[in-house]
Design an enzyme around this catalytic site. Structure first.
Site, PDB file in Angstrom:
ATOM      1  N   HIS A 196       0.820  -1.212   0.000  1.00 35.63           N
ATOM      2  CA  HIS A 196       0.000   0.000   0.000  1.00 35.63           C
ATOM      3  C   HIS A 196       0.854   1.261   0.000  1.00 35.63           C
ATOM      4  O   HIS A 196       2.015   1.259   0.402  1.00 35.63           O
ATOM      5  CB  HIS A 196      -0.998   0.005   1.163  1.00 35.63           C
ATOM      6  CG  HIS A 196      -0.426   0.389   2.491  1.00 35.63           C
ATOM      7  ND1 HIS A 196      -0.264   1.702   2.881  1.00 35.63           N
ATOM      8  CD2 HIS A 196       0.007  -0.363   3.526  1.00 35.63           C
ATOM      9  CE1 HIS A 196       0.239   1.733   4.104  1.00 35.63           C
ATOM     10  NE2 HIS A 196       0.424   0.496   4.523  1.00 35.63           N
ATOM     11  N   CYS A 197       0.257   2.332  -0.500  1.00 35.60           N
ATOM     12  CA  CYS A 197       0.863   3.659  -0.410  1.00 35.60           C
ATOM     13  C   CYS A 197      -0.196   4.537   0.266  1.00 35.60           C
ATOM     14  O   CYS A 197      -0.685   4.160   1.329  1.00 35.60           O
ATOM     15  CB  CYS A 197       1.280   4.173  -1.791  1.00 35.60           C
ATOM     16  SG  CYS A 197      -0.010   4.046  -3.057  1.00 35.60           S
ATOM     17  N   LYS A 198      -0.552   5.655  -0.329  1.00 32.90           N
ATOM     18  CA  LYS A 198      -1.557   6.504   0.311  1.00 32.90           C
ATOM     19  C   LYS A 198      -2.957   6.176  -0.229  1.00 32.90           C
ATOM     20  O   LYS A 198      -3.858   5.873   0.531  1.00 32.90           O
ATOM     21  CB  LYS A 198      -1.221   7.984   0.061  1.00 32.90           C
ATOM     22  CG  LYS A 198      -1.719   8.899   1.173  1.00 32.90           C
ATOM     23  CD  LYS A 198      -1.189  10.328   0.971  1.00 32.90           C
ATOM     24  CE  LYS A 198      -1.993  11.314   1.814  1.00 32.90           C
ATOM     25  NZ  LYS A 198      -1.821  12.694   1.354  1.00 32.90           N
TER      26      LYS A 198
END
Lengths: 231, 231
Positions: free
Chosen positions: A135-137
Site C-alpha cells: 500500500h501507499c496513500k
C-alpha cells in the site's frame, strides 16, 4: 538457527495451512461483524494484496488476511496505531520511501525510482513474506507501479498491465507511471528475480513431493481397508 | 462411487497442490510467452477469478490458473472454440442465463434475477469448483452483481462492495445493479449457504489435522537425525 530442508518444508505447509484458515475465517464471520476493507483494496495474486492506506476501522478486515508482511511505499513514518496493530499481529513492515509527487511537478520524467521499485519487487515475490499487502496513500500510483512491474515479470502483455493500472487510478491515471512501467527493464533483472523464485520453487517441489508420497501411502492403506470391508 | 473421508482429504490436498503449481506456472513463464488475461480480469479471492468474455488469445493465460470450473452468466450458447478449450483442460461449465439488458430498458427495476444469482453463488462458494472463473460479456454488470453478493456474504460493508463494483463498471456503473446488491436478502440465505461452507470446513479441518500429524512425526524424525549427526 540454520534452516534445514525439513523445516523449510514444514514452513511451507504451515503457510498453506494459515492461508486456508484465513480464507475460512473470511467466510465464517458473524452477521454483526461488518468488515471494512481499506480503500482501493484488491487481491493481486495468490498471497498478494493491494490497497490505499489502512485506517483503524480496516484492522478487523486485515486480520482475516493473516498477513505476514506489509510493503509500504511512502517516505512518511508509519502511524503509531498502525505499528501497534502490526506488532499485535506479528506483521513485518518493509518501508520503501517513494515521494508521492503530483504529475505536473515532475514534468515528463517519472518520480518513481527504479532501484527502489526493484528492491520492493524482490520482497514482494519472496513467498516467505506472503501473505503480503502492498500500500501507499491511495493505492493508485506507487502501488500501481509496483503491481505493474510485477505483472511484467509475470509476462502479462502491456495492454492488460495498463488496463489494471487504470482500473485503480481512475481519473488520476498518470502517463508518467505508464511510461515507467513500460520502460522498466525486466530482461536485465530476470536472472536475479528468477533466483528468488527458483529457490522457493525447489522448496515447494520438495514439500509437495513429500506430501504426494504420504498421500500415495495413505491411498494404498485406504484401498486395503476397502478390500478388507468388501462384502 | 461413494466419497470416503480419506479420498475427500486427498482431493483437498490435491486441489491445494494444483493451486500451488498454478501460482508457480504463472511466475515461471518463458520470456517469449506473453500472456493476455481476458478484459477486466482480476482475482476476487482465494481460488476465485472474474473477467469479461475470454477470447482464444486469452487461453494460454487461463491455462496458468488451472481452473476447475467457469461460471458463465449469459444466455447465449458458449462458443465452440471455448467449449473445445474447456474440454481440453477438463474445466466444468456452469451456465446461468441472465439477460444483459441496457439500464434504460429496465426502468427502475433490476434485470438481475435474484434466484439465479443465488444458485450461481452456491456454485461459487463450493470449494470443489475452485479455482473458478466468473464471467459474462464485459465483466461489469452481471459479474459485478454476483461478486457484490459474494462480498455481502463475506460481510463487507456496502461502501466497499460498491467501490469494487464501480472499479470494474467504470462509466457504465448502473444504479439498478447497486440497488440489486443492496437489497439482496443475505440474512434469509445464510443458513443454506453456511451449510455448504461448514460442510467443506469440516473436511478441510480433517485434512489439515492429518497433515499436521504427519508433519509432527516428520519433525520428530528430523530432530533425531540432527541429534545423530551432531558433532
Amino acid at each position: 538457527c540454520a534452516i534445514t530442508p525439513s523445516n523449510q518444508a514444514n514452513n511451507i505447509a504451515y503457510l498453506q495451512f494459515k492461508k486456508e484458515t484465513a480464507a475460512k475465517q473470511m467466510m465464517i464471520q458473524d452477521d454483526n461483524d461488518v468488515l471494512e476493507p481499506p480503500i482501493n483494496f484488491s487481491m493481486v495474486d495468490e498471497g498478494i494484496f493491494r490497497s490505499g492506506f489502512p485506517q483503524p476501522p480496516n484492522f478487523p478486515f486485515l486480520k482475516t488476511l493473516q498477513l505476514r508482511s506489509i510493503i509500504y511505499l511512502c517516505p512518511e513514518p508509519y502511524p503509531e496505531e498502525n505499528l501497534e496493530f502490526l506488532r499485535s499481529q506479528n506483521i513485518q513492515l518493509f518501508q520503501f520511501g517513494i515521494e508521492g509527487k503530483k504529475e505536473a511537478s515532475s514534468s515528463a520524467a517519472s518520480s518513481i525510482p527504479k532501484q527502489t521499485i526493484l528492491e520492493a519487487l524482490k520482497v514482494l515475490i519472496d513467498v516467505r513474506n506472503h501473505p503480503v499487502l502492498i500500500h501507499c496513500k491511495r493505492g493508485k500510483h506507487r502501488t500501481g507501479c509496483l503491481v505493474g512491474v510485477l505483472r511484467k515479470f509475470q509476462n502479462w502483455c502491456l495492454a492488460s498491465v495498463f488496463e489494471e493500472y487504470q482500473r485503480f487510478a481512475g481519473a488520476k491515471s498518470r502517463t508518467t507511471d505508464l511510461r515507467f512501467i513500460e520502460t522498466f527493464d525486466m530482461v536485465g533483472q530476470r536472472d536475479c528475480l528468477y533466483g528468488i523464485i527458483h529457490h522457493y520453487y525447489r522448496l515447494a517441489y520438495y514439500a509437495s513431493k513429500k506430501r504426494s508420497l504420504i498421500l500415495y501411502t495413505q491411498a494404498q492403506q485406504d484401498m486395503q481397508t476397502h478390500q478388507h470391508y468388501k462384502p
